[in-house]
Design a protein around this motif. Structure first.
Motif, PDB file in Angstrom:
ATOM      1  N   THR A 186       9.170   8.787   4.886  1.00 46.03           N
ATOM      2  CA  THR A 186       8.856   7.370   5.013  1.00 46.03           C
ATOM      3  C   THR A 186       7.830   7.164   6.118  1.00 46.03           C
ATOM      4  N   ALA A 187       7.025   8.179   6.386  1.00 42.92           N
ATOM      5  CA  ALA A 187       6.032   8.105   7.449  1.00 42.92           C
ATOM      6  C   ALA A 187       4.870   7.189   7.085  1.00 42.92           C
ATOM      7  N   ILE A 188       4.782   6.807   5.826  1.00 40.62           N
ATOM      8  CA  ILE A 188       3.690   5.956   5.361  1.00 40.62           C
ATOM      9  C   ILE A 188       4.251   4.998   4.316  1.00 40.62           C
ATOM     10  N   THR A 189       3.654   3.827   4.213  1.00 39.38           N
ATOM     11  CA  THR A 189       4.175   2.786   3.329  1.00 39.38           C
ATOM     12  C   THR A 189       3.092   2.303   2.371  1.00 39.38           C
ATOM     13  N   LEU A 190       3.458   2.079   1.128  1.00 41.55           N
ATOM     14  CA  LEU A 190       2.581   1.473   0.130  1.00 41.55           C
ATOM     15  C   LEU A 190       3.069   0.050  -0.093  1.00 41.55           C
ATOM     16  N   SER A 191       2.223  -0.928   0.197  1.00 40.33           N
ATOM     17  CA  SER A 191       2.636  -2.327   0.063  1.00 40.33           C
ATOM     18  C   SER A 191       2.806  -2.693  -1.415  1.00 40.33           C
ATOM     19  N   PRO A 192       3.621  -3.713  -1.696  1.00 42.68           N
ATOM     20  CA  PRO A 192       3.777  -4.152  -3.091  1.00 42.68           C
ATOM     21  C   PRO A 192       2.458  -4.573  -3.743  1.00 42.68           C
ATOM     22  N   SER A 193       1.545  -5.208  -2.990  1.00 44.66           N
ATOM     23  CA  SER A 193       0.264  -5.614  -3.591  1.00 44.66           C
ATOM     24  C   SER A 193      -0.594  -4.393  -3.927  1.00 44.66           C
ATOM     25  N   ALA A 194      -0.552  -3.365  -3.072  1.00 48.04           N
ATOM     26  CA  ALA A 194      -1.291  -2.133  -3.370  1.00 48.04           C
ATOM     27  C   ALA A 194      -0.671  -1.425  -4.572  1.00 48.04           C
ATOM     28  N   ALA A 195       0.655  -1.401  -4.631  1.00 46.30           N
ATOM     29  CA  ALA A 195       1.332  -0.760  -5.764  1.00 46.30           C
ATOM     30  C   ALA A 195       0.959  -1.449  -7.075  1.00 46.30           C
ATOM     31  N   ALA A 196       0.926  -2.779  -7.056  1.00 44.68           N
ATOM     32  CA  ALA A 196       0.571  -3.526  -8.267  1.00 44.68           C
ATOM     33  C   ALA A 196      -0.858  -3.207  -8.700  1.00 44.68           C
ATOM     34  N   ARG A 197      -1.772  -3.102  -7.753  1.00 53.77           N
ATOM     35  CA  ARG A 197      -3.178  -2.800  -8.081  1.00 53.77           C
ATOM     36  C   ARG A 197      -3.317  -1.383  -8.635  1.00 53.77           C
ATOM     37  N   VAL A 198      -2.613  -0.422  -8.036  1.00 53.35           N
ATOM     38  CA  VAL A 198      -2.647   0.960  -8.532  1.00 53.35           C
ATOM     39  C   VAL A 198      -2.111   1.010  -9.957  1.00 53.35           C
ATOM     40  N   ALA A 199      -1.016   0.291 -10.214  1.00 53.89           N
ATOM     41  CA  ALA A 199      -0.435   0.275 -11.563  1.00 53.89           C
ATOM     42  C   ALA A 199      -1.437  -0.264 -12.577  1.00 53.89           C
ATOM     43  N   THR A 200      -2.161  -1.325 -12.211  1.00 55.05           N
ATOM     44  CA  THR A 200      -3.163  -1.911 -13.110  1.00 55.05           C
ATOM     45  C   THR A 200      -4.290  -0.929 -13.388  1.00 55.05           C
ATOM     46  N   ILE A 201      -4.818  -0.314 -12.327  1.00 54.86           N
ATOM     47  CA  ILE A 201      -5.927   0.654 -12.480  1.00 54.86           C
ATOM     48  C   ILE A 201      -5.475   1.850 -13.312  1.00 54.86           C
ATOM     49  N   ALA A 202      -4.291   2.383 -13.010  1.00 57.09           N
ATOM     50  CA  ALA A 202      -3.784   3.551 -13.729  1.00 57.09           C
ATOM     51  C   ALA A 202      -3.593   3.250 -15.203  1.00 57.09           C
ATOM     52  N   GLN A 203      -3.089   2.048 -15.522  1.00 60.69           N
ATOM     53  CA  GLN A 203      -2.886   1.667 -16.919  1.00 60.69           C
ATOM     54  C   GLN A 203      -4.229   1.584 -17.651  1.00 60.69           C
ATOM     55  N   LYS A 204      -5.232   0.992 -16.991  1.00 57.21           N
ATOM     56  CA  LYS A 204      -6.555   0.877 -17.624  1.00 57.21           C
ATOM     57  C   LYS A 204      -7.186   2.244 -17.872  1.00 57.21           C
ATOM     58  N   GLN A 205      -6.918   3.206 -16.978  1.00 57.60           N
ATOM     59  CA  GLN A 205      -7.500   4.545 -17.113  1.00 57.60           C
ATOM     60  C   GLN A 205      -6.571   5.517 -17.826  1.00 57.60           C
ATOM     61  N   ASP A 206      -5.404   5.013 -18.290  1.00 59.17           N
ATOM     62  CA  ASP A 206      -4.421   5.827 -18.991  1.00 59.17           C
ATOM     63  C   ASP A 206      -4.025   7.050 -18.162  1.00 59.17           C
ATOM     64  N   LYS A 207      -3.716   6.805 -16.874  1.00 64.09           N
ATOM     65  CA  LYS A 207      -3.310   7.866 -15.968  1.00 64.09           C
ATOM     66  C   LYS A 207      -1.987   7.495 -15.324  1.00 64.09           C
ATOM     67  N   PRO A 208      -1.304   8.474 -14.710  1.00 62.60           N
ATOM     68  CA  PRO A 208      -0.063   8.152 -13.998  1.00 62.60           C
ATOM     69  C   PRO A 208      -0.360   7.240 -12.804  1.00 62.60           C
TER      70      PRO A 208
END
Length: 110
Positions: free
Chosen positions: A4-26
């Motif tokens: 837990t030395a680093i944190t991913l904010s909910p807004s960053a997680a949502a953006r990563v999910a959107t980008i990953a879905q558009k690029q068909d990647k994990p």
């Protein structure tokens, strides 16, 4: 390696999910630190297919953030956020260990 030395904010997680879905990647965001930039080090972001065995892995809302051990030493305690402003939208690292930064927000020194 779970940490837990680093944190991913909910807004960053949502953006990563959107980008990953558009690029068909994990939905896995890799953060690494490289030498260079205007202040000595710079952050580098990219989608990853899988975490490496030695990576620090944290998860927020089903999205994983992975950081290699060498980079983790430089971003320990950080929050990775996604910020939208008049100047544009970008992933931003809030690094409590950074002694100095630059105007672009992607470069720092310790």
């Amino acid at each position: 390696m779970e940490n837990t030395a680093i944190t991913l904010s909910p807004s960053a997680a949502a953006r990563v999910a959107t980008i990953a879905q558009k690029q068909d990647k994990p939905a896995i965001l890799r953060l690494s630190v490289e030498g260079g930039g205007c202040s000595g080090f710079q952050y580098k972001f990219g989608l990853a297919e899988t975490p490496d065995s030695e990576d620090c892995v944290v998860e927020t809302d089903g999205v994983r953030l992975v950081v290699d051990p060498v980079s983790l030493d430089l971003v320990n305690g950080c929050v990775v956020d996604y910020v939208e402003s008049l100047g544009g939208a970008a992933f931003r690292v809030e690094n409590p260990m950074a002694a100095a930064g630059c105007g672009c927000g992607s470069s720092f020194s310790i």
